[in-house]
Enzyme design. Structure first.
Site, PDB file in Angstrom:
ATOM      1  N   CYS A 117       3.648  -3.619 -20.022  1.00  0.00           N
ATOM      2  CA  CYS A 117       2.444  -3.249 -20.770  1.00  0.00           C
ATOM      3  C   CYS A 117       2.754  -2.501 -22.055  1.00  0.00           C
ATOM      4  O   CYS A 117       1.857  -1.992 -22.711  1.00  0.00           O
ATOM      5  CB  CYS A 117       1.510  -2.411 -19.907  1.00  0.00           C
ATOM      6  SG  CYS A 117       2.234  -0.852 -19.349  1.00  0.00           S
TER       7      CYS A 117
ATOM      8  N   HIS B 266       0.851   7.099 -31.715  1.00  0.00           N
ATOM      9  CA  HIS B 266      -0.573   7.153 -31.382  1.00  0.00           C
ATOM     10  C   HIS B 266      -1.397   6.369 -32.397  1.00  0.00           C
ATOM     11  O   HIS B 266      -2.259   5.559 -32.032  1.00  0.00           O
ATOM     12  CB  HIS B 266      -1.036   8.617 -31.338  1.00  0.00           C
ATOM     13  CG  HIS B 266      -2.501   8.789 -31.103  1.00  0.00           C
ATOM     14  ND1 HIS B 266      -3.414   8.881 -32.135  1.00  0.00           N
ATOM     15  CD2 HIS B 266      -3.218   8.874 -29.961  1.00  0.00           C
ATOM     16  CE1 HIS B 266      -4.628   9.027 -31.624  1.00  0.00           C
ATOM     17  NE2 HIS B 266      -4.535   9.034 -30.313  1.00  0.00           N
TER      18      HIS B 266
END
Length: 539
Positions: free
Chosen positions: A490, A103
């Site tokens: 992606c 993250h």
């Protein structure tokens, strides 16, 4: 080099072959190093640049430091969505856990913040709080530190002058005409289009300025961070109360407004918007803390946690959340949440079109494992169009993310229902290897590399023999069923030359990356395509 091309000394293809991506990164990143400072610890540099500031150990402390005029360096064991205000305020971020796809890494690269993760020789202690380097004095709140996100090193002390050199963030653009010329040449030769991963209207606008041909990934969960995070938390933990309904209505409204702005920014270009994909546990109260507070209240007679909150946390607790309720599974378990997202996108598309725009939305379904999940989404999307005053005949392209091994293995069946496939290389790599991307790069991967068991971390470098084989099988099967199906990637591997080569060979359509990495993506796709053509010409 551009002058040599203009003068006919080099061809464009020759010039592209002489440029290294590291040279381009240096050209786009202001020069800056940490001179003669004591080394605190080492980790993995995941967002390049150098920044210094005062150590803080919570998102709130980072915000307070910024408001007080200081440059904070946010130091945490790991970052979560609710820490976004702190990441926005920070000059640099350091996390004990994580890696290139964690993250902290993904968000800081998008924001243009310097970041080091996966510390090898230091631990973050939030009880003190402090950063404890092995064999050294701890770093406490207010101590000055310097972070080099290019080499993955954290130093004690600050730079001699006020100097913060970040990666450029969402607004990264070529710094000289020569760079613009090289990137334009790369675009002319590239065998793949380059899209941007954009989670806000500002990202979309900056991505288009930096040469993106559309949005390959818009993560709805990243649109609901900061102050908006509480809306999603109320929906995920709600029990059907009026407060939950109010949060759903507000969530739909804020998404619709942002979708409108993003579709306008990318007018005429594709915008792939992914349904919510956060692991649910990131939005749940900490069960351990609630249990302790409840026990203390029973013993001491004080006020314990809210019984409904405690019961909800117990009910929704998962043993392995990353393999649990996330992606399309959230929508299956919470139909109203799925409806809110689809309604927001349909309404936004209609509003932009009625204003004379040319919106090109694409709906991306994450964590697909069975083809019937796509049928469910298509039916709910048709209902959203009808509610907006349209007909069931109206639609938009629906794509499946290939990020579970099973999705790769049943890609042929998915292609019968999907209009495009998007390879989510981060999760596909983690699930294919059976590794947690937040843990493996701190201890396990370095040890495997030291022993020569592996050469590189699969999170950083494309695994062509394993993950690549899954992708080959998936794309080949999909094309066999539907030759015109769109294919893109992606994940963070989108810039790896080996991944680009595979996608060009397979005839895929695009790669997508964070705004700050667009120039490198454009150069890489051009270089790889030129090299492949030269290889075929030499045969």
């Amino acid at each position: 080099m551009a002058r040599l091309v203009d003068d006919g000394v080099l061809t464009e293809r020759d010039a592209l072959g002489l440029i290294h991506t590291e040279d381009l990164t240096r050209a786009l990143t202001p020069a800056g190093r940490a001179p003669n400072l004591p080394v605190l610890c080492h980790g993995q540099g995941v967002a390049p640049g150098v920044a210094d500031g005062v150590a803080v150990f919570s998102a709130d402390a980072a915000v307070a430091a910024r408001q007080g005029g200081a440059d904070p360096v946010l130091i945490l064991p790991v970052t979560k969505p609710q820490d976004l205000p702190g990441l926005l305020a920070a000059a640099a971020v350091v996390t004990e856990q994580g890696g290139s796809t964690s993250h902290a890494a993904v968000v800081t690269r998008g924001l243009g913040r310097v970041c080091v993760t996966a510390l090898r020789d230091a631990r973050v202690d939030l009880d003190e709080p402090c950063l404890r380097p092995d064999g050294g004095e701890p770093v406490r709140p207010g101590d000055r530190v310097t972070v080099d996100g290019s080499v993955g090193t954290v130093y004690r002390g600050g730079l001699p002058t006020a100097r913060t050199t970040r990666t450029g963030g969402a607004g990264t653009e070529p710094v000289a005409p020569a760079v613009r010329a090289i990137l334009a040449a790369a675009d002319r030769h590239a065998g793949l289009a380059v899209r941007v991963n954009a989670d806000s209207p500002a990202d979309a606008e900056a991505g288009r300025r930096a040469g993106a041909t559309g949005i390959g990934l818009c993560r709805i969960e990243h649109m609901l961070l900061g102050e908006r995070q509480s809306l999603l938390a109320k929906v995920l933990t709600g029990t059907g109360s009026a407060e939950t309904s109010e949060a759903l209505d507000r969530l739909r409204d804020v998404l619709r407004d942002d979708f409108v702005a993003m579709l306008r920014a990318m007018d005429g270009l594709p915008v792939a918007i992914r349904l919510l994909d956060p692991p649910r546990h990131e939005f749940l109260p900490d069960l351990a803390r609630l249990e302790i507070a409840a026990a203390e209240a029973r013993v001491g007679g004080g006020v314990g946690p809210d019984p409904v909150t405690l019961a909800t946390a117990r009910r929704l607790q998962e043993t392995n959340p990353m393999l649990g309720v996330r992606g399309i599974r959230l929508g299956v378990l919470n139909p109203r949440l799925l409806e809110a997202q689809l309604t927001a996108l349909v309404e936004a598309t209609g509003l932009v079109r009625r204003d004379g725009g040319d919106p090109q939305p694409e709906l991306l379904v994450p964590m697909v494992t069975v083809p019937a999940e796509l049928d469910l989404v298509r039916d709910r999307l048709a209902e959203a169009y009808e509610q907006f005053g349209g007909t069931k005949a109206e639609t938009m392209p629906i794509g499946a993310m290939i990020e579970t091994p099973r999705a790769a293995l049943v890609a042929g069946d998915l292609a019968r229902r999907a209009d495009f496939l998007s390879i989510g290389s981060n999760d596909l790599t983690a699930l294919g290897w059976g590794l947690c991307r937040d843990d493996a790069e701190r201890e396990l991967i370095p040890r495997y590399r030291d022993l020569g068991l592996i050469d590189e971390s699969p999170a950083d470098h494309w695994d062509d023999h394993g993950v690549g084989e899954l992708v080959r099988q998936a794309v080949t099967a999909a094309y066999r069923v539907r030759p015109d199906i769109g294919v893109g990637i992606c994940g963070e591997h989108a810039l790896d030359p080996a991944a680009v080569r595979l996608l060009v060979e397979l005839g895929a359509d695009y790669v997508s990356c964070s705004p700050a990495r667009l120039p490198v993506a454009r150069l890489t796709t051009g270089q790889v395509t030129v090299a492949m053509k030269r290889g075929m010409e030499g045969q």
